[in-house]
Motif scaffolding. Sequence first.
Motif, PDB file in Angstrom:
ATOM      1  N   GLN A  27       0.831  -1.199   0.000  1.00  0.00           N
ATOM      2  CA  GLN A  27       0.000   0.000   0.000  1.00  0.00           C
ATOM      3  C   GLN A  27       0.870   1.255   0.000  1.00  0.00           C
ATOM      4  O   GLN A  27       0.583   2.220  -0.716  1.00  0.00           O
ATOM      5  CB  GLN A  27      -0.952   0.013   1.203  1.00  0.00           C
ATOM      6  CG  GLN A  27      -1.898   1.186   1.213  1.00  0.00           C
ATOM      7  CD  GLN A  27      -2.847   1.199   0.020  1.00  0.00           C
ATOM      8  OE1 GLN A  27      -3.378   0.164  -0.368  1.00  0.00           O
ATOM      9  NE2 GLN A  27      -3.053   2.365  -0.558  1.00  0.00           N
ATOM     10  N   ASP A  28       1.932   1.241   0.795  1.00  0.00           N
ATOM     11  CA  ASP A  28       2.848   2.388   0.830  1.00  0.00           C
ATOM     12  C   ASP A  28       3.478   2.613  -0.536  1.00  0.00           C
ATOM     13  O   ASP A  28       3.607   3.751  -0.995  1.00  0.00           O
ATOM     14  CB  ASP A  28       3.944   2.181   1.876  1.00  0.00           C
ATOM     15  CG  ASP A  28       3.431   2.308   3.306  1.00  0.00           C
ATOM     16  OD1 ASP A  28       2.289   2.774   3.488  1.00  0.00           O
ATOM     17  OD2 ASP A  28       4.178   1.931   4.228  1.00  0.00           O
ATOM     18  N   ALA A  29       3.880   1.532  -1.195  1.00  0.00           N
ATOM     19  CA  ALA A  29       4.488   1.656  -2.522  1.00  0.00           C
ATOM     20  C   ALA A  29       3.476   2.190  -3.529  1.00  0.00           C
ATOM     21  O   ALA A  29       3.806   3.028  -4.377  1.00  0.00           O
ATOM     22  CB  ALA A  29       5.032   0.305  -2.972  1.00  0.00           C
ATOM     23  N   LYS A  30       2.242   1.729  -3.417  1.00  0.00           N
ATOM     24  CA  LYS A  30       1.180   2.204  -4.315  1.00  0.00           C
ATOM     25  C   LYS A  30       0.948   3.696  -4.106  1.00  0.00           C
ATOM     26  O   LYS A  30       0.840   4.463  -5.069  1.00  0.00           O
ATOM     27  CB  LYS A  30      -0.104   1.425  -4.054  1.00  0.00           C
ATOM     28  CG  LYS A  30      -1.269   1.831  -4.920  1.00  0.00           C
ATOM     29  CD  LYS A  30      -2.512   1.022  -4.563  1.00  0.00           C
ATOM     30  CE  LYS A  30      -3.714   1.507  -5.322  1.00  0.00           C
ATOM     31  NZ  LYS A  30      -4.926   0.801  -4.926  1.00  0.00           N
ATOM     32  N   ASP A  31       0.875   4.117  -2.848  1.00  0.00           N
ATOM     33  CA  ASP A  31       0.662   5.536  -2.533  1.00  0.00           C
ATOM     34  C   ASP A  31       1.813   6.396  -3.045  1.00  0.00           C
ATOM     35  O   ASP A  31       1.600   7.473  -3.592  1.00  0.00           O
ATOM     36  CB  ASP A  31       0.497   5.733  -1.030  1.00  0.00           C
ATOM     37  CG  ASP A  31      -0.784   5.113  -0.491  1.00  0.00           C
ATOM     38  OD1 ASP A  31      -1.692   4.791  -1.294  1.00  0.00           O
ATOM     39  OD2 ASP A  31      -0.864   4.944   0.741  1.00  0.00           O
ATOM     40  N   ALA A  32       3.034   5.902  -2.877  1.00  0.00           N
ATOM     41  CA  ALA A  32       4.199   6.650  -3.350  1.00  0.00           C
ATOM     42  C   ALA A  32       4.177   6.766  -4.871  1.00  0.00           C
ATOM     43  O   ALA A  32       4.486   7.826  -5.423  1.00  0.00           O
ATOM     44  CB  ALA A  32       5.484   5.969  -2.892  1.00  0.00           C
ATOM     45  N   GLY A  33       3.798   5.700  -5.545  1.00  0.00           N
ATOM     46  CA  GLY A  33       3.711   5.730  -7.010  1.00  0.00           C
ATOM     47  C   GLY A  33       2.654   6.702  -7.493  1.00  0.00           C
ATOM     48  O   GLY A  33       2.869   7.443  -8.451  1.00  0.00           O
ATOM     49  N   GLN A  34       1.522   6.730  -6.798  1.00  0.00           N
ATOM     50  CA  GLN A  34       0.458   7.660  -7.182  1.00  0.00           C
ATOM     51  C   GLN A  34       0.888   9.105  -6.950  1.00  0.00           C
ATOM     52  O   GLN A  34       0.604   9.980  -7.762  1.00  0.00           O
ATOM     53  CB  GLN A  34      -0.821   7.338  -6.411  1.00  0.00           C
ATOM     54  CG  GLN A  34      -1.478   6.057  -6.869  1.00  0.00           C
ATOM     55  CD  GLN A  34      -2.675   5.679  -6.012  1.00  0.00           C
ATOM     56  OE1 GLN A  34      -2.893   6.229  -4.938  1.00  0.00           O
ATOM     57  NE2 GLN A  34      -3.454   4.728  -6.485  1.00  0.00           N
ATOM     58  N   ALA A  35       1.565   9.353  -5.849  1.00  0.00           N
ATOM     59  CA  ALA A  35       2.031  10.711  -5.562  1.00  0.00           C
ATOM     60  C   ALA A  35       3.049  11.157  -6.602  1.00  0.00           C
ATOM     61  O   ALA A  35       3.037  12.308  -7.053  1.00  0.00           O
ATOM     62  CB  ALA A  35       2.641  10.770  -4.164  1.00  0.00           C
ATOM     63  N   THR A  36       3.922  10.240  -7.011  1.00  0.00           N
ATOM     64  CA  THR A  36       4.900  10.558  -8.048  1.00  0.00           C
ATOM     65  C   THR A  36       4.205  10.876  -9.362  1.00  0.00           C
ATOM     66  O   THR A  36       4.550  11.840 -10.043  1.00  0.00           O
ATOM     67  CB  THR A  36       5.881   9.378  -8.234  1.00  0.00           C
ATOM     68  OG1 THR A  36       6.528   9.122  -6.994  1.00  0.00           O
ATOM     69  CG2 THR A  36       6.909   9.683  -9.293  1.00  0.00           C
ATOM     70  N   GLY A  37       3.197  10.085  -9.697  1.00  0.00           N
ATOM     71  CA  GLY A  37       2.435  10.317 -10.925  1.00  0.00           C
ATOM     72  C   GLY A  37       1.748  11.676 -10.916  1.00  0.00           C
ATOM     73  O   GLY A  37       1.755  12.390 -11.921  1.00  0.00           O
ATOM     74  N   ARG A  38       1.167  12.045  -9.778  1.00  0.00           N
ATOM     75  CA  ARG A  38       0.514  13.355  -9.675  1.00  0.00           C
ATOM     76  C   ARG A  38       1.532  14.478  -9.837  1.00  0.00           C
ATOM     77  O   ARG A  38       1.263  15.487 -10.483  1.00  0.00           O
ATOM     78  CB  ARG A  38      -0.207  13.487  -8.327  1.00  0.00           C
ATOM     79  CG  ARG A  38      -1.494  12.695  -8.264  1.00  0.00           C
ATOM     80  CD  ARG A  38      -2.309  13.044  -7.038  1.00  0.00           C
ATOM     81  NE  ARG A  38      -1.589  12.829  -5.780  1.00  0.00           N
ATOM     82  CZ  ARG A  38      -1.626  11.712  -5.065  1.00  0.00           C
ATOM     83  NH1 ARG A  38      -2.346  10.693  -5.480  1.00  0.00           N
ATOM     84  NH2 ARG A  38      -0.948  11.609  -3.946  1.00  0.00           N
ATOM     85  N   GLY A  39       2.716  14.299  -9.245  1.00  0.00           N
ATOM     86  CA  GLY A  39       3.763  15.312  -9.375  1.00  0.00           C
ATOM     87  C   GLY A  39       4.215  15.481 -10.808  1.00  0.00           C
ATOM     88  O   GLY A  39       4.406  16.600 -11.288  1.00  0.00           O
ATOM     89  N   ILE A  40       4.372  14.373 -11.512  1.00  0.00           N
ATOM     90  CA  ILE A  40       4.784  14.430 -12.919  1.00  0.00           C
ATOM     91  C   ILE A  40       3.693  15.083 -13.758  1.00  0.00           C
ATOM     92  O   ILE A  40       3.982  15.892 -14.647  1.00  0.00           O
ATOM     93  CB  ILE A  40       5.122  13.010 -13.436  1.00  0.00           C
ATOM     94  CG1 ILE A  40       6.394  12.509 -12.768  1.00  0.00           C
ATOM     95  CG2 ILE A  40       5.258  12.994 -14.951  1.00  0.00           C
ATOM     96  CD1 ILE A  40       6.695  11.051 -13.014  1.00  0.00           C
ATOM     97  N   GLU A  41       2.454  14.761 -13.461  1.00  0.00           N
ATOM     98  CA  GLU A  41       1.334  15.356 -14.199  1.00  0.00           C
ATOM     99  C   GLU A  41       1.289  16.874 -13.992  1.00  0.00           C
ATOM    100  O   GLU A  41       1.125  17.634 -14.953  1.00  0.00           O
ATOM    101  CB  GLU A  41       0.023  14.727 -13.742  1.00  0.00           C
ATOM    102  CG  GLU A  41      -1.182  15.191 -14.527  1.00  0.00           C
ATOM    103  CD  GLU A  41      -2.464  14.489 -14.104  1.00  0.00           C
ATOM    104  OE1 GLU A  41      -3.528  15.097 -14.270  1.00  0.00           O
ATOM    105  OE2 GLU A  41      -2.378  13.351 -13.618  1.00  0.00           O
ATOM    106  N   LYS A  42       1.468  17.303 -12.756  1.00  0.00           N
ATOM    107  CA  LYS A  42       1.466  18.743 -12.475  1.00  0.00           C
ATOM    108  C   LYS A  42       2.624  19.437 -13.168  1.00  0.00           C
ATOM    109  O   LYS A  42       2.479  20.547 -13.681  1.00  0.00           O
ATOM    110  CB  LYS A  42       1.528  18.988 -10.972  1.00  0.00           C
ATOM    111  CG  LYS A  42       0.233  18.717 -10.264  1.00  0.00           C
ATOM    112  CD  LYS A  42       0.341  19.048  -8.792  1.00  0.00           C
ATOM    113  CE  LYS A  42      -0.965  18.801  -8.080  1.00  0.00           C
ATOM    114  NZ  LYS A  42      -0.882  19.147  -6.654  1.00  0.00           N
ATOM    115  N   ALA A  43       3.791  18.796 -13.171  1.00  0.00           N
ATOM    116  CA  ALA A  43       4.946  19.376 -13.848  1.00  0.00           C
ATOM    117  C   ALA A  43       4.676  19.519 -15.340  1.00  0.00           C
ATOM    118  O   ALA A  43       5.007  20.540 -15.950  1.00  0.00           O
ATOM    119  CB  ALA A  43       6.193  18.516 -13.603  1.00  0.00           C
ATOM    120  N   GLY A  44       4.044  18.516 -15.938  1.00  0.00           N
ATOM    121  CA  GLY A  44       3.697  18.583 -17.356  1.00  0.00           C
ATOM    122  C   GLY A  44       2.725  19.705 -17.644  1.00  0.00           C
ATOM    123  O   GLY A  44       2.850  20.411 -18.657  1.00  0.00           O
TER     124      GLY A  44
END
Length: 52
Positions: A27-44
């Motif tokens: 679950q922690d890994a999933k949450d970290a992956g989702q947070a990373t994805g959101r960060g990349i999306e915002k950067a884009g």
Amino acid sequence: MRKIAAFTVMALALVLAGCNTWSGVKQDAKDAGQATGRGIEKAGEKIQDISK
């Protein structure tokens, strides 16, 4: 390169120390992956805004 490896080991240790079960680790890994994805999306989005 050693700093990156040391940081990775420390981050992994913190993640494993933060939960006692394998499902918690997943679950922690999933949450970290989702947070990373959101960060990349915002950067884009910011890059698109700047390029307009």
